[in-house]
Design an enzyme around this catalytic site. Structure first.
Site, mmCIF file in Angstrom:
data_model
loop_
_atom_site.group_PDB
_atom_site.id
_atom_site.type_symbol
_atom_site.label_atom_id
_atom_site.label_comp_id
_atom_site.label_asym_id
_atom_site.label_seq_id
_atom_site.Cartn_x
_atom_site.Cartn_y
_atom_site.Cartn_z
ATOM 1 N N ARG A 1 -7.936 18.804 1.092
ATOM 2 C CA ARG A 1 -7.871 20.102 1.723
ATOM 3 C C ARG A 1 -6.527 20.210 2.227
ATOM 4 O O ARG A 1 -6.111 21.365 2.295
ATOM 5 C CB ARG A 1 -8.759 19.694 3.074
ATOM 6 C CG ARG A 1 -10.355 19.749 2.700
ATOM 7 C CD ARG A 1 -10.810 21.127 2.375
ATOM 8 N NE ARG A 1 -10.232 22.071 3.466
ATOM 9 C CZ ARG A 1 -10.977 22.372 4.803
ATOM 10 N NH1 ARG A 1 -11.882 21.462 5.023
ATOM 11 N NH2 ARG A 1 -10.355 23.166 5.649
ATOM 12 N N LYS B 1 3.220 10.030 13.935
ATOM 13 C CA LYS B 1 2.685 9.860 12.487
ATOM 14 C C LYS B 1 3.208 10.847 11.584
ATOM 15 O O LYS B 1 3.900 10.606 10.608
ATOM 16 C CB LYS B 1 1.246 9.836 12.514
ATOM 17 C CG LYS B 1 0.838 9.015 11.242
ATOM 18 C CD LYS B 1 0.423 10.163 9.911
ATOM 19 C CE LYS B 1 -0.702 11.079 10.545
ATOM 20 N NZ LYS B 1 -1.061 11.951 9.497
ATOM 21 N N PRO C 1 4.300 5.359 8.222
ATOM 22 C CA PRO C 1 3.387 6.302 8.763
ATOM 23 C C PRO C 1 1.994 5.459 9.239
ATOM 24 O O PRO C 1 1.436 5.039 8.324
ATOM 25 C CB PRO C 1 2.987 7.620 7.889
ATOM 26 C CG PRO C 1 4.204 7.644 7.083
ATOM 27 C CD PRO C 1 4.931 6.147 6.918
ATOM 28 N N ASP D 1 -1.203 5.963 9.601
ATOM 29 C CA ASP D 1 -2.606 6.561 9.603
ATOM 30 C C ASP D 1 -3.712 5.854 9.636
ATOM 31 O O ASP D 1 -3.631 4.651 9.737
ATOM 32 C CB ASP D 1 -2.552 7.590 8.023
ATOM 33 C CG ASP D 1 -2.550 6.760 6.893
ATOM 34 O OD1 ASP D 1 -2.276 5.567 7.001
ATOM 35 O OD2 ASP D 1 -3.002 7.164 5.869
#
Length: 315
Positions: A153, A243, A260, A262
């Site tokens: 997406r 992040k 990062p 996540d």
């Protein structure tokens, strides 16, 4: 059109173009067959990857990986990288794909104290995957769009922004849209951005574009600052937390130590390195960065992220 080939045997560690461009670190490239981030990869290719293309600095460039003797004979990280462009910009391609990085030196034993098994599985899954060095503003907007969003997406939103607002660049009768500049995105309306699928991220994208267009703050301004200072500077953009800032630092500004945190990396910390969970983002980041080898910890993070998201553990 200009063009040429780069023998991947000359690159330390070779190159896996598919893993590099479809591992969730770069969203500005388009696949000519329209199947980016669909999981349709080398297992179904015969002799060559599809062309990947993008516009940058007013030029169109295209790259694909070819295996003259077949993937099975040489492995996914071998063969040649074939490129075409509207200008002689092989040096720019080398920078975008970080072809100068010495992968064996970077990945040879940087992880310690229990990380070896996970890292070995991750690097074996995608040998030849490299980090990218994408344009700063494009990367900033892409990762603002990434919040609470799956990788396909995100790629769709970045593509939609380019199609709607980017300058068209034509080569050999084929048009590629560049990522829009800050001024153009700043002039976009919030409803129009929402119509492209950005949802609640639309005002963040517009406000951040305004900051850059007005010269108040630019992502490139963080370059050269000490790592944690650079991360703090980037959080001055609307919709940018630690992040997202780390993603911009790692995938655009060359801070290879950035990790990062996540969802995938936090799950790896919980399962494999619980002692690295220090409560705050900053302290946890320092701990896992040290565990992943320090100066090149972002490389380790990207391999682990890609493996957990698309490999056996993520499937």
């Amino acid at each position: 059109m200009h063009g040429g080939t780069i023998d991947l045997a000359d690159l330390p560690g070779g190159l896996d173009l598919y893993a590099t461009l479809e591992s969730g670190q770069s969203y500005g490239w388009r696949r000519a067959d329209g199947r980016a981030y669909e999981g349709h990869g080398p297992a179904s290719w015969k002799g060559a990857s599809p062309w990947y293309e993008r516009a940058v600095d007013g030029e169109v460039l295209r790259v694909r990986q070819r295996w003259p003797d077949g993937i099975g004979a040489t492995g996914r990280s071998a063969g040649v990288l074939e490129w075409e462009a509207t200008a002689p910009i092989e040096d720019r391609i080398r920078r975008l794909l970080r072809l100068g990085d010495d992968l064996p030196a970077i990945l040879d034993g940087p992880a310690t104290d229990g990380a070896e098994a996970l890292l070995s599985a991750a690097t074996s899954y995608a040998p030849g995957m490299r980090l990218v060095q994408d344009p700063p503003f494009e990367t900033l907007i892409a990762f603002i769009c990434s919040t609470q969003m799956r990788v396909p997406r995100i790629h769709g939103m970045v593509s939609a922004l380019a199609e709607a607002y980017g300058d068209p660049v034509t080569a050999d009768g084929h048009t590629v849209h560049a990522f829009p500049d800050p001024e153009t995105l700043a002039a976009a309306t919030e409803p129009a951005l929402r119509d492209l699928g950005l949802g609640y991220r639309a005002p963040y994208v517009r406000a951040t574009a305004e900051l850059v267009a007005d010269g108040e703050l630019t992502p490139a301004a963080a370059a050269g600052e000490p790592y944690e200072d650079a991360r703090e500077r980037l959080t001055g953009f609307v919709g940018v937390g630690e992040k997202v800032a780390d993603c911009v630092l790692l995938f655009s500004l060359g801070y290879l130590e950035a990790v990062p945190l996540d969802t995938w990396i936090r799950s790896a910390i919980a399962e494999h390195f619980p002692d690295c969970d220090r409560g705050s983002y900053a302290e946890t980041s320092r701990a896992i960065r040290e565990r992943f080898g320090g100066d090149h910890a972002g490389y380790v993070q990207t391999y682990v992220f890609h493996y957990l998201r698309t490999g056996p553990e993520g499937s």
